[in-house]
Write an enzyme that holds these catalytic residues in place. Sequence first.
Site, PDB file in Angstrom:
ATOM      1  CB  SER A   7      -0.906   0.019   1.229  1.00  0.00           C
ATOM      2  OG  SER A   7      -1.545   1.273   1.348  1.00  0.00           O
ATOM      3  CG  HIS A  32      -4.137  -1.587  -1.557  1.00  0.00           C
ATOM      4  ND1 HIS A  32      -5.250  -2.280  -1.974  1.00  0.00           N
ATOM      5  CD2 HIS A  32      -4.553  -0.786  -0.546  1.00  0.00           C
ATOM      6  CE1 HIS A  32      -6.290  -1.926  -1.238  1.00  0.00           C
ATOM      7  NE2 HIS A  32      -5.890  -1.020  -0.367  1.00  0.00           N
ATOM      8  CG  ASP A  34      -5.399   2.319   1.086  1.00  0.00           C
ATOM      9  OD1 ASP A  34      -6.390   1.596   0.923  1.00  0.00           O
ATOM     10  OD2 ASP A  34      -4.334   1.914   1.583  1.00  0.00           O
ATOM     11  CG  MET A  36      -8.057   7.340   2.893  1.00  0.00           C
ATOM     12  SD  MET A  36      -7.047   7.388   4.399  1.00  0.00           S
ATOM     13  CE  MET A  36      -6.300   5.767   4.324  1.00  0.00           C
ATOM     14  CG  HIS A  65      -9.559   0.385  -0.353  1.00  0.00           C
ATOM     15  ND1 HIS A  65      -8.983   0.151   0.888  1.00  0.00           N
ATOM     16  CD2 HIS A  65     -10.900   0.392  -0.140  1.00  0.00           C
ATOM     17  CE1 HIS A  65      -9.925   0.031   1.793  1.00  0.00           C
ATOM     18  NE2 HIS A  65     -11.095   0.173   1.204  1.00  0.00           N
ATOM     19  CG  MET A  67     -11.158   3.424   2.433  1.00  0.00           C
ATOM     20  SD  MET A  67      -9.914   3.232   3.736  1.00  0.00           S
ATOM     21  CE  MET A  67      -8.429   3.381   2.746  1.00  0.00           C
ATOM     22  CG  MET A 136     -11.562  -2.306   5.389  1.00  0.00           C
ATOM     23  SD  MET A 136      -9.938  -1.880   4.701  1.00  0.00           S
ATOM     24  CE  MET A 136      -9.204  -0.959   6.084  1.00  0.00           C
ATOM     25  N   GLY A 141      -9.020   4.137   7.479  1.00  0.00           N
ATOM     26  CA  GLY A 141      -8.676   5.546   7.562  1.00  0.00           C
ATOM     27  C   GLY A 141      -7.263   5.886   7.979  1.00  0.00           C
ATOM     28  CG  PHE A 142      -5.979   6.756  10.918  1.00  0.00           C
ATOM     29  CD1 PHE A 142      -5.453   8.026  10.778  1.00  0.00           C
ATOM     30  CD2 PHE A 142      -7.270   6.621  11.395  1.00  0.00           C
ATOM     31  CE1 PHE A 142      -6.199   9.143  11.122  1.00  0.00           C
ATOM     32  CE2 PHE A 142      -8.024   7.730  11.745  1.00  0.00           C
ATOM     33  CZ  PHE A 142      -7.481   9.002  11.608  1.00  0.00           C
ATOM     34  N   GLY A 143      -3.030   4.289   8.441  1.00  0.00           N
ATOM     35  CA  GLY A 143      -2.048   3.230   8.327  1.00  0.00           C
ATOM     36  C   GLY A 143      -1.429   2.926   9.678  1.00  0.00           C
ATOM     37  N   GLY A 144      -0.727   1.799   9.774  1.00  0.00           N
ATOM     38  CA  GLY A 144       0.033   1.464  10.969  1.00  0.00           C
ATOM     39  C   GLY A 144      -0.769   0.905  12.127  1.00  0.00           C
ATOM     40  CG  ASP A 174      -6.248  -2.639   3.419  1.00  0.00           C
ATOM     41  OD1 ASP A 174      -5.227  -2.484   4.111  1.00  0.00           O
ATOM     42  OD2 ASP A 174      -6.719  -1.741   2.706  1.00  0.00           O
ATOM     43  N   GLY A 176      -3.059  -4.105   9.118  1.00  0.00           N
ATOM     44  CA  GLY A 176      -2.251  -4.727  10.156  1.00  0.00           C
ATOM     45  C   GLY A 176      -1.486  -5.961   9.736  1.00  0.00           C
ATOM     46  N   GLY A 196       1.274  -2.099   4.292  1.00  0.00           N
ATOM     47  CA  GLY A 196       1.905  -0.813   4.088  1.00  0.00           C
ATOM     48  C   GLY A 196       3.152  -0.642   4.918  1.00  0.00           C
TER      49      GLY A 196
END
Length: 216
Positions: A7, A32, A34, A36, A65, A67, A136, A141-144, A174, A176, A196
Amino acid sequence: MTTLAPSILSADFAQLGQQISELEQAGTKVLHIDVMDGVFVPSISFGFPIIRSIRKKTEMFFDVHLMITDPERYVEEFARSGSDSITIHVEACDCVSDTLDKIRSLGVEAGISLNPGTPLSDIDPYLEQVDRVLVMTVNAGFGGQQYIEECTDKIIMLRREIDRRRLPVTLEIDGGVNKENVKHIMDAGADVLVSGSAVFNGNLTENMRYFLDVMK
């Protein structure tokens, strides 16, 4: 064989072109992306200009993707920008069936996604209309973020239903995904894993080699 889809949400945008080339050289086939809007999810990421720019850089499969709210307003432009697959959220669209049909009419793959708190029953009516389902395993909405273990049962159940109905649907996960849990998620039945932070943090090539070795 399971596919890894890095990602670019976690990429260093000052070196995006270079990192995409490095991913491709390491064996990446799917990217990928994302998108948003700051409405459906709190964050704002990127849109058409980025996709058009990197489309010139690579022939990799662009897994886009969305969102965003009311994705039907934008799918045509995302297709023109170079998307190979466009996934919408069941929670964000009031005309899911029509939008999926529109995506396919544009010559790209159509996908449906659902958040961790959304039951599988919400996407069941659309399984025969899509090329992929994106589950999901973090809150969108957030990476990490950390993988939500309770989502594993959802992956297993969806894998069983896709197989039971003999549907040509790709099951994508998608959120974690990292070196510690990748095998666990694969065993649950995933076809494509989005990652990601675990790809872009540290040595990009070495991280890719690790994942690709595990997925053989």
